[in-house]
Design an enzyme around this catalytic site. Structure first.
Site, PDB file in Angstrom:
ATOM      1  N   GLU A 146       6.341  -5.768   8.552  1.00  0.00           N
ATOM      2  CA  GLU A 146       5.641  -5.243   7.372  1.00  0.00           C
ATOM      3  C   GLU A 146       6.089  -3.818   7.067  1.00  0.00           C
ATOM      4  O   GLU A 146       5.288  -2.880   7.087  1.00  0.00           O
ATOM      5  CB  GLU A 146       4.130  -5.265   7.613  1.00  0.00           C
ATOM      6  CG  GLU A 146       3.550  -6.632   7.908  1.00  0.00           C
ATOM      7  CD  GLU A 146       2.138  -6.569   8.473  1.00  0.00           C
ATOM      8  OE1 GLU A 146       1.596  -5.440   8.646  1.00  0.00           O
ATOM      9  OE2 GLU A 146       1.577  -7.629   8.775  1.00  0.00           O
ATOM     10  N   HIS A 186       1.014  -3.314  15.004  1.00  0.00           N
ATOM     11  CA  HIS A 186       1.600  -2.185  14.264  1.00  0.00           C
ATOM     12  C   HIS A 186       1.617  -1.018  15.233  1.00  0.00           C
ATOM     13  O   HIS A 186       0.556  -0.547  15.648  1.00  0.00           O
ATOM     14  CB  HIS A 186       0.770  -1.861  13.022  1.00  0.00           C
ATOM     15  CG  HIS A 186       1.488  -0.952  12.058  1.00  0.00           C
ATOM     16  ND1 HIS A 186       2.070   0.229  12.446  1.00  0.00           N
ATOM     17  CD2 HIS A 186       1.733  -1.069  10.723  1.00  0.00           C
ATOM     18  CE1 HIS A 186       2.631   0.807  11.398  1.00  0.00           C
ATOM     19  NE2 HIS A 186       2.458   0.038  10.344  1.00  0.00           N
ATOM     20  N   LYS A 196       0.808  -1.216   0.000  1.00  0.00           N
ATOM     21  CA  LYS A 196       0.000   0.000   0.000  1.00  0.00           C
ATOM     22  C   LYS A 196       0.845   1.272   0.000  1.00  0.00           C
ATOM     23  O   LYS A 196       0.430   2.320  -0.458  1.00  0.00           O
ATOM     24  CB  LYS A 196      -0.928   0.031   1.225  1.00  0.00           C
ATOM     25  CG  LYS A 196      -0.178   0.034   2.551  1.00  0.00           C
ATOM     26  CD  LYS A 196      -1.122   0.020   3.748  1.00  0.00           C
ATOM     27  CE  LYS A 196      -1.650  -1.339   4.051  1.00  0.00           C
ATOM     28  NZ  LYS A 196      -0.662  -2.298   4.601  1.00  0.00           N
TER      29      LYS A 196
HETATM   30  C1  PLP Z   1      -1.189  -3.477   8.383  1.00  0.00           C
HETATM   31  C2  PLP Z   1      -0.107  -2.553   7.988  1.00  0.00           C
HETATM   32  N1  PLP Z   1       1.138  -3.034   7.877  1.00  0.00           N
HETATM   33  C3  PLP Z   1       2.167  -2.249   7.480  1.00  0.00           C
HETATM   34  C4  PLP Z   1       1.975  -0.922   7.185  1.00  0.00           C
HETATM   35  C5  PLP Z   1       3.156  -0.111   6.753  1.00  0.00           C
HETATM   36  O1  PLP Z   1       3.515   0.778   7.726  1.00  0.00           O
HETATM   37  P1  PLP Z   1       4.804   1.704   7.582  1.00  0.00           P
HETATM   38  O2  PLP Z   1       4.746   2.347   6.254  1.00  0.00           O
HETATM   39  O3  PLP Z   1       4.695   2.650   8.701  1.00  0.00           O
HETATM   40  O4  PLP Z   1       6.001   0.821   7.717  1.00  0.00           O
HETATM   41  C6  PLP Z   1       0.693  -0.352   7.332  1.00  0.00           C
HETATM   42  C7  PLP Z   1       0.463   1.064   7.076  1.00  0.00           C
HETATM   43  O5  PLP Z   1      -0.599   1.588   7.134  1.00  0.00           O
HETATM   44  C8  PLP Z   1      -0.373  -1.201   7.725  1.00  0.00           C
HETATM   45  O6  PLP Z   1      -1.618  -0.730   7.841  1.00  0.00           O
END
Ligand code: PLP
Length: 422
Positions: free
Chosen positions: A269, A194, A66
């Site tokens: 993640e 998270h 994403k």
């Molecule tokens: C479920 C989940 N995992 C991982 C991420 C990635 O987070 P970051 O970009 O802070 O590493 C997000 C971000 O919204 C998320 O919702």
């Protein structure tokens, strides 16, 4: 130099001695160039993956698609052997199309639309998260064989985006949910959290790992055999601060609560971490308005650039994120600086990128360069008022280009990339 081109698109530009700044300057000097554009430096992503392996050797990264789903980003990470965190069936399909095995995917959206759940079942995506009883009910009907990961809520005290207000069961309430999963005959294999995106509190990971361990113990007591800990995202995407502090807190907590040999796989993640610094945006000043006082003296300047809060700067509104920029000088301007503001191109007065800064009095046509713009920018940008999403120019350091061209279909060991690039 360019003898074959199997891995990167023909349009990828190979860097020998030049820097990203050189490429930007060259592009902005093209006569017709007016539209904003990104430079994606593949070398930066390769370095980030290598650094991750070095600092967090026990934690396998599952990149959060994403954050930036540019095809080159996904292709590079797939080739480097990372896993992927997907939020929807489209993201899952996108990753599978790269030849990535299902076992390298976690469907990490705790609340999934039915059609997406059915699709995950059909595609046999084994891992998925949940945080509510209603999700368990859906899963028990549409994908009872799934390997489930309970998402707990553990919020950092300081993060750009707190995800806990939407997702995650409080550790104290996890037991009830685990009992419900057991009653439905489902298979809970792990715990995820998270701490919040853009976390500025590395100790949050330590606390979260302690909470995860407590939930693991509850799961075991209920009759599950968990083997997975997912420490989520939240890592910084910039070069400064680096991930050292985060890695230290995580490694210490893992050694204490999930020591080597305990039978647990540890995954994360990271989104922001992998891509933020790999993307640099260049925007053109196409308009300005000078504000004068009653005596006609110049007080401040409003600059208009061709990307704004409905495009790459979408996080300005949502997260009060501050961006920094550099001036790409084409000529020697007067060094006197004036108060000014920077605005996006649409007709909406909310489309303001920087409310207050200082810049010289410049003519239209000047360019501003915005480093570290890879996270939650392009992936969220729209075309409100008809302004296009900036094109992405891919640049690849020669040694890295060579390596990928010679190993286009193989997963890369980070060690071998290191040998090639050093
Ligand atoms: C479920 C989940 N995992 C991982 C991420 C990635 O987070 P970051 O970009 O802070 O590493 C997000 C971000 O919204 C998320 O919702």
């Amino acid at each position: 130099m360019k003898t074959k081109c199997t891995f990167f698109a023909e349009s990828a530009r190979i860097l020998n001695e030049e820097t990203v700044m050189d490429v930007i300057r060259e592009k902005t000097e093209e006569l017709e160039q007016e539209d904003p554009f990104y430079i994606l430096d593949v070398g930066d992503i390769v370095e980030k993956v290598k650094l991750w392996k070095m600092k967090l050797p026990r934690v396998k990264p599952f990149y959060a698609v994403k954050c930036n789903n540019h095809p080159t980003v996904l292709k590079i990470l797939a080739a480097l052997g990372t896993g992927f965190d997907c939020a929807s069936k489209a993201e899952i399909q996108n990753v599978l199309q790269l030849g990535v095995d299902q076992t390298r995917i976690i469907f990490a959206n705790p609340c999934k639309p039915l059609s997406h759940l059915r699709s995950a079942s059909k595609l046999q995506i084994p891992l998925m998260t949940f945080d509510s009883e209603s999700e368990l009910q859906k899963i028990s009907v549409y994908y009872p064989e799934a390997k489930l990961v309970i998402r707990i809520r553990v919020d950092a005290t300081d993060a750009l985006v707190s995800l806990g207000k939407k997702f995650g069961v409080l550790p104290g309430d996890a037991e009830t949910l685990l009992v419900a999963a057991h009653t439905l005959g489902l298979n809970v294999v792990g715990v995820a959290f998270h701490v919040g995106s853009g976390c500025r509190d590395p100790s949050a990971f330590h606390q979260a790992i302690i909470s995860a361990k407590m939930v693991v113990e509850k799961a075991v007591a209920i009759g599950f055999q968990p083997y997975l800990l997912d420490i989520g995202g939240g890592f910084p995407g910039t070069h400064n601060p680096p991930i050292d502090d985060f890695a230290e807190h995580i490694n210490i907590a893992l050694d204490e609560f999930f020591p080597e040999g305990c039978g647990f796989e540890i995954i994360a993640e990271p989104g922001r971490y992998m891509v933020a610094s790999a993307f640099t945006l260049a925007t053109n000043i196409f308009g300005k308005r000078e504000i004068t006082d009653t005596d006609g003296a110049l007080e401040s300047i409003m600059y208009f650039i061709n990307d704004g809060i409905y495009g790459s700067f979408v996080n300005v509104v949502n997260h009060h994120q501050k961006f920094h920029f550099l001036l790409i000088k084409k000529q020697d301007d007067d060094e006197t600086v004036l108060p000014c503001s920077i605005w996006g191109p649409t007709c909406d007065s909310a489309d303001q990128v920087v409310p207050e800064t200082s810049l010289p009095n410049m003519p239209c046509g000047q360019w501003l360069m915005w480093p570290e713009m890879g996270a939650y920018t392009l992936a969220k940008a729209g075309t409100f008022n008809g302004f296009p999403i900036p094109e992405v120019i891919v640049v690849v350091p020669y040694t890295i280009w060579l390596w990928f061209e010679e190993h286009p279909h193989h997963r890369v060991s980070m060690i071998s990339v290191e040998t090639q690039t050093d």
